[in-house]
Write a protein that holds these residues in place. Sequence first.
Motif, PDB file in Angstrom:
ATOM      1  N   ASP A  50       8.057   5.497  -9.219  1.00  0.00           N
ATOM      2  CA  ASP A  50       8.580   5.390 -10.581  1.00  0.00           C
ATOM      3  C   ASP A  50       7.479   4.975 -11.559  1.00  0.00           C
ATOM      4  N   ALA A  51       7.870   4.802 -12.814  1.00  0.00           N
ATOM      5  CA  ALA A  51       6.894   4.495 -13.863  1.00  0.00           C
ATOM      6  C   ALA A  51       6.216   3.148 -13.656  1.00  0.00           C
ATOM      7  N   ASP A  52       6.854   2.259 -12.912  1.00  0.00           N
ATOM      8  CA  ASP A  52       6.278   0.942 -12.640  1.00  0.00           C
ATOM      9  C   ASP A  52       5.428   0.936 -11.372  1.00  0.00           C
ATOM     10  N   GLU A 104      13.409  -0.096  -2.923  1.00  0.00           N
ATOM     11  CA  GLU A 104      12.253   0.154  -3.790  1.00  0.00           C
ATOM     12  C   GLU A 104      11.188  -0.893  -3.486  1.00  0.00           C
ATOM     13  N   LEU A 105       9.956  -0.432  -3.236  1.00  0.00           N
ATOM     14  CA  LEU A 105       8.892  -1.337  -2.826  1.00  0.00           C
ATOM     15  C   LEU A 105       7.617  -1.075  -3.611  1.00  0.00           C
TER      16      LEU A 105
END
Length: 258
Positions: A59-61, A26-27
Motif C-alpha cells: 500500500d501507499a504506506d 498487513e505487515l
Amino acid sequence: MTSSSGSSVTSKVLALLEAFTPDASELSLSELARRSGVSLPTAHRRAAELVEWGALERDADGRYRIGLRLWEVASLAPRGLGLRDAAMPFLEDLYEVTHENVQLAVREGLEVVFVDRIAGRDAVPVWTRVGGRFALHATGVGLVLLAHAPGEVQEEVLGSPLHGYTPKTVLDPAELRRMLADVRKLGYSVSDGQITVDALSVGAPIRGPGGEVTAAVSLVVHAGTAQPTALAPLVQAAARGISRSLAAPGTGRVFPSD
C-alpha cells in the motif's frame, strides 16, 4: 536452489507468506522479516518479487498484504473448488431455511480447514473464516471428520494435548471416543458451547463418489434456541444432497443417512 545459509529460496518465500495471519494481515517490511525469520535485505528482495508477481500487494504506506493473484491460484485447489461448486446450492438452501451460520469444511492432517461459509446477519458470531483452521476435537464439522478419519489419525489427536476453548470443551479422550462413536451411529455431531459458550453446532458427513467421508457441513446457532435433534435432519439433508452432487454422473448412487 539453496542459499549460502542453507535455507532454500523457496522456503524463505513460503516463510514470508506464512508470516501473514488473520491477526496480522498487513505487515511492514521489518515486521515481515522478523515474523518470517528472514534477514531484512532478503525479505526486501523476495517481497519485491512477490509484489511483482501479485502474491503480495504494497500500500501507499509501504505495508504488505496478501495479493489477489495468490487467492486466484489457491481457489483452484481441487478439494475446495469442486466441493464448493457442488455444495453451494445446498448451503444456500440450508441458510434460507434457517438464516443461521452454515459452514463447509474438510480435514487437512490434524486440523479442520473451512472452505466455505454463509453467515447469518443476526446469527451467533463465530470465529471461523474461509481458509481458517481449527482443531478437530471441538467443532461440529471437526467431530464429524475425526469420527470418520483413519484410526491412526484419531489416536494421534486423542493422544495429544487438547486445547480447551471454553469450560465446556471436551478434553477427556475416553469421553471423546464415546462422542465419536455416537457421531458414527447417529449420523451427526453436536458441539454445544465447545468453541464459544453461546454457540451450538450440528454437523453431518459429506461422502465422495466412493462413499468415503470427504467433508462435513454444519449449522451453527445460538445455544439454547433449538434442540440438536431438530437441526440434525436439516443438516443431514444438505449433506446427502452435496454427496449426491459429488457422485459420478449416471451412477445413481444412493448414500446412507449414516
